[in-house]
Design an enzyme around this catalytic site. Structure first.
Site, PDB file in Angstrom:
ATOM      1  N   HIS A   1       0.842  -1.205   0.000  1.00  0.00           N
ATOM      2  CA  HIS A   1       0.000   0.000   0.000  1.00  0.00           C
ATOM      3  C   HIS A   1       0.874   1.251   0.000  1.00  0.00           C
ATOM      4  CE1 HIS A   1      -3.656   2.304   1.514  1.00  0.00           C
ATOM      5  NE2 HIS A   1      -2.675   3.151   1.765  1.00  0.00           N
ATOM      6  N   GLU A   2       1.834   1.293   0.918  1.00  0.00           N
ATOM      7  CA  GLU A   2       2.702   2.472   1.011  1.00  0.00           C
ATOM      8  C   GLU A   2       3.627   2.569  -0.200  1.00  0.00           C
ATOM      9  OE1 GLU A   2       1.898   4.503   3.092  1.00  0.00           O
ATOM     10  OE2 GLU A   2       0.823   3.337   4.584  1.00  0.00           O
TER      11      GLU A   2
ATOM     12  N   HIS B   1       1.822   4.246  -3.082  1.00  0.00           N
ATOM     13  CA  HIS B   1       1.827   5.713  -2.953  1.00  0.00           C
ATOM     14  C   HIS B   1       3.164   6.281  -3.420  1.00  0.00           C
ATOM     15  CE1 HIS B   1      -1.969   6.277  -0.957  1.00  0.00           C
ATOM     16  NE2 HIS B   1      -1.639   5.598   0.130  1.00  0.00           N
TER      17      HIS B   1
END
Length: 264
Positions: free
Chosen positions: A58-59, A62
């Protein structure tokens, strides 16, 4: 001066992440084969490790999207190594989400990569950076539920099936929560570039409290019921039943005693 060697090291997968993936693989094998004497322990370690892997991805999503949008500083910050220890707030991104899974069986949105937004031009790019993280949870949920919606569960052990179902529930809850247009969450980050300057200035002070407000609302039975009805509807669309997620959560909470799982 940034050299090609330093750029390569900035993007080399961290041994920490490799170790977490190894734990996921070994405990996934133990869950599948029934190797562990207590299947709940294997399910707990498998789901927790897989959940941490999804948080890292997820990170990473980004950061990688920000890199291609113009923020070339994310590499030097270690965000492209998938190392959870490199996040701005490891407590918020890893510790609290894992704690919420253990205590409440809900996928808490993480979020602690610092993007230098001033380096990025274009509203669509800003929106895409914010959307990239929860879209990873969506993809993770689709992969976890593939045996269900492909009707390919023949030969899949019940314990592994239930573990996948519970992991999918975590991904769906994380995706829905993250996409809420609440200040401080990714959903608000998607729409923020399209809001007027005055609105953004008025909303900005509330951003640190957005997630707390969401979880406070989830304590209300009416709101909690609507939220989990939405989660269940998504899971059913992906072929996952309440039975699957219930027994997955029961196995995950092995400290409550190993349940006798009835045959379907």
């Amino acid at each position: 001066m940034t050299t090609a060697t330093s750029r390569h090291s900035d993007r080399r997968i961290s041994p920490v992440f490799v170790g977490i993936v190894a734990v996921m693989a070994v405990t996934g094998w133990a869950t599948w084969t029934g190797f562990a004497e207590q299947p709940g322990v294997a399910v707990f370690l498998f789901v927790t490790a897989a959940w941490i892997v999804s948080l890292c991805l997820h990170e990473y999503a980004h950061a990688r999207t920000a890199l291609h949008s113009g923020d070339i500083t994310v590499g030097a910050k270690g965000y492209l190594t998938l190392n959870p220890l490199k996040y701005t707030h490891a407590l918020l991104s890893i510790v609290l989400p894992v704690l919420f899974v253990i205590l409440g069986g809900i996928g808490l949105p993480g979020g602690a990569v610092f993007i230098e937004r001033g380096r990025i031009q274009g509203r669509w790019k800003h929106s895409l950076i914010s959307a990239a993280g929860p879209l990873t949870n969506v993809l993770f949920a689709v992969v976890c539920t593939a045996p269900f919606w492909l009707d390919a569960l023949d030969g899949v052990p019940d314990t592994f099936r239930y573990a996948l179902a519970f992991l999918a529930l975590l991904q769906v809850t994380a995706a829905i929560l993250n996409f809420l247009p609440v200040p401080g969450l990714d959903g608000y980050g998607v729409i923020e570039p399209w809001l007027s300057y005055n609105i953004r200035r008025q909303v900005e002070p509330f951003a640190p409290f957005g997630l707390l407000a969401v979880f406070a609302l989830l304590w209300l039975p009416e709101v909690n019921g609507v939220f989990f009805d939405a989660v269940d509807a998504v899971l059913r669309a992906l072929g996952v039943s309440d039975w699957d997620t219930y027994w997955g959560q029961q196995l995950y909470r092995f400290w409550q005693g190993n349940p006798e799982i009835p045959a379907q």
